[in-house]
Design an enzyme around this catalytic site. Structure first.
Site, PDB file in Angstrom:
ATOM      1  N   MET A  40      38.785  30.217  35.806  1.00 46.14           N
ATOM      2  CA  MET A  40      37.982  29.658  36.883  1.00 46.14           C
ATOM      3  C   MET A  40      38.373  28.213  37.237  1.00 46.14           C
ATOM      4  O   MET A  40      37.535  27.416  37.627  1.00 46.14           O
ATOM      5  CB  MET A  40      36.491  29.741  36.529  1.00 46.14           C
TER       6      MET A  40
ATOM      7  N   ASN B  44      46.600  37.450  39.841  1.00 42.76           N
ATOM      8  CA  ASN B  44      45.164  37.185  39.668  1.00 42.76           C
ATOM      9  C   ASN B  44      44.371  38.434  40.020  1.00 42.76           C
ATOM     10  O   ASN B  44      44.810  39.250  40.838  1.00 42.76           O
ATOM     11  CB  ASN B  44      44.740  36.041  40.607  1.00 42.76           C
TER      12      ASN B  44
ATOM     13  N   HIS C  26      40.576  39.410  41.554  1.00 42.18           N
ATOM     14  CA  HIS C  26      39.440  38.792  42.244  1.00 42.18           C
ATOM     15  C   HIS C  26      38.416  39.877  42.574  1.00 42.18           C
ATOM     16  O   HIS C  26      38.793  40.966  43.039  1.00 42.18           O
ATOM     17  CB  HIS C  26      39.916  38.102  43.524  1.00 42.18           C
TER      18      HIS C  26
ATOM     19  N   VAL D  83      42.985  29.097  47.629  1.00 47.36           N
ATOM     20  CA  VAL D  83      42.074  29.789  46.710  1.00 47.36           C
ATOM     21  C   VAL D  83      42.017  31.279  47.035  1.00 47.36           C
ATOM     22  O   VAL D  83      41.733  31.661  48.168  1.00 47.36           O
ATOM     23  CB  VAL D  83      40.660  29.163  46.790  1.00 47.36           C
TER      24      VAL D  83
HETATM   25  C1  GAR Z   1      35.922  39.110  36.850  1.00 47.04           C
HETATM   26  O1  GAR Z   1      35.011  39.822  37.651  1.00 47.04           O
HETATM   27  C2  GAR Z   1      37.037  38.529  37.678  1.00 47.04           C
HETATM   28  O2  GAR Z   1      37.422  39.364  38.740  1.00 47.04           O
HETATM   29  C3  GAR Z   1      36.393  37.266  38.194  1.00 47.04           C
HETATM   30  O3  GAR Z   1      35.679  36.756  37.112  1.00 47.04           O
HETATM   31  C4  GAR Z   1      35.267  37.836  36.287  1.00 47.04           C
HETATM   32  C5  GAR Z   1      35.732  37.551  34.891  1.00 47.04           C
HETATM   33  O4  GAR Z   1      35.230  38.502  33.994  1.00 47.04           O
HETATM   34  N1  GAR Z   1      37.373  36.343  38.681  1.00 47.04           N
HETATM   35  C6  GAR Z   1      37.174  35.515  39.689  1.00 47.04           C
HETATM   36  O5  GAR Z   1      36.121  35.418  40.271  1.00 47.04           O
HETATM   37  C7  GAR Z   1      38.381  34.667  40.057  1.00 47.04           C
HETATM   38  N2  GAR Z   1      38.266  34.178  41.394  1.00 47.04           N
HETATM   39  P1  GAR Z   1      35.972  38.766  32.629  1.00 47.04           P
HETATM   40  O6  GAR Z   1      36.102  37.394  31.949  1.00 47.04           O
HETATM   41  O7  GAR Z   1      35.040  39.663  31.863  1.00 47.04           O
HETATM   42  O8  GAR Z   1      37.291  39.381  32.902  1.00 47.04           O
END
Ligand code: GAR
Length: 233
Positions: free
Chosen positions: A109, A126, A128, A163
């Site tokens: 993040m 990545n 998303h 982003v």
């Molecule tokens: C996931 O849903 C991922 O897609 C999101 O954070 C979460 C992490 O969960 N990523 C973003 O929002 C990036 N822009 P995790 O740590 O259990 O994989």
């Protein structure tokens, strides 16, 4: 160069030998990291996870990675407040120490600088939690509900400066159901994230991704891509 006709993404398998040495970058729970580790536990999987790197010592995924026997590292972003270049230089040193060829962001993040993204262009991927280009940024599930979309989902993409931008490798869609709240919708999307990310990383690690006019083209895409793109019954 991104967008150059026929440019090859990746360059992950130096000399075409062995599995692509991959780092997973996390900030928290690490469920996508766990899905990638599970896939990479198969020696036939084209990416080998050689490092899990977190920007917080408190990232829960670190313990899971260590228990799986994967090298872990922490570069505390808080320690580099206002010094993104310094933070990324410290990360780069860890990546080099582990001879990393590919980076998979999995719930990482922090916004990366243009210099870092450019350095890793084509080798930085990545996931998303939305159907990009809809809903970049945070609180994607809340915003999808507020917009009244009927389909939501997740995207795996190569990272460009900007982003949640970059050529799309794969997407999975889920329905938005009457009565959904952000948690129920997030859980439905997350189940697809865990299917999609291992598949898309494998394509990149195996050298099956090519860039054409700024878009990612996956070699032999018809079978697995089509199946993953539409998981609805
Ligand atoms: C996931 O849903 C991922 O897609 C999101 O954070 C979460 C992490 O969960 N990523 C973003 O929002 C990036 N822009 P995790 O740590 O259990 O994989």
């Amino acid at each position: 160069m991104p967008g150059a006709p026929g440019a090859q993404a990746g360059n992950a398998q130096a000399g075409g030998v062995g599995r692509a040495r991959t780092a997973i970058l996390i900030s928290g729970r690490g469920s996508n990291m766990a899905a990638l580790l599970a896939a990479a536990a198969n020696p036939a999987y084209p990416a080998e996870v050689v490092l899990v790197l977190a920007n917080k010592a408190s990232a829960a995924g670190l313990a899971h990675a260590a228990a799986a026997g994967i090298a872990t590292a922490v570069v505390e972003s808080r320690a580099f407040k206002g010094d993104r270049a310094g933070f990324e230089a410290a990360m780069q040193a860890e990546l080099e120490r582990h001879d990393v060829a590919l980076i998979a962001l999995a719930g990482f993040m922090r916004v990366l600088t243009e210099a870092f993204v450019t350095r890793w262009q084509g080798r930085l991927v990545n996931i998303h939690p939305s159907l990009l280009p809809s809903f970049p940024g945070l609180e994607t599930h809340e915003r999808a509900l507020a917009a009244g979309v009927r389909l939501h989902g997740c995207t795996v993409h190569l990272v460009s400066p900007g982003v949640d931008e970059g050529p799309i490798l794969a997407q999975a869609a889920v329905p938005v159901l009457a009565g959904d709240d952000a948690d129920s919708l997030a859980a439905r999307v997350l189940a697809q994230e865990h299917r999609l990310y291992p598949a898309a990383l494998a394509w990149l690690a195996a050298g099956r991704v090519r860039l054409q006019d700024g878009r990612a083209v996956v070699q032999d895409a018809e079978g697995p891509v089509a199946a993953l793109a539409n998981p609805l019954p």
